[in-house]
Design a protein around this motif. Sequence first.
Motif: not given
Length: 74
Positions: A42-58
């Motif tokens: 299987l392939t595991i996809i790791s995603v950012l936390s909500d805070e990391e997503i917010f920081n990237e958008i900023q």
Amino acid sequence: MRIELATRRVQRDAIQRELGELRAALCHTLGKFHREPGPQGLTIISVLSDEEIFNEIQRLRTIAESVEEQNSEL
């Protein structure tokens, strides 16, 4: 009472799945996810936390604003 509790759990699980799918879609759109080989092929996809997503958008908004300012000066 048990049926109500079971219904709430099903609803909660559905909301958690939907939020997980939204996080994964945001990370994919931002290009911020990692694929790793997992167990049994299987392939595991790791995603950012909500805070990391917010920081990237900023961060991206800051870049966009800077580019807009530079273009308006021309």
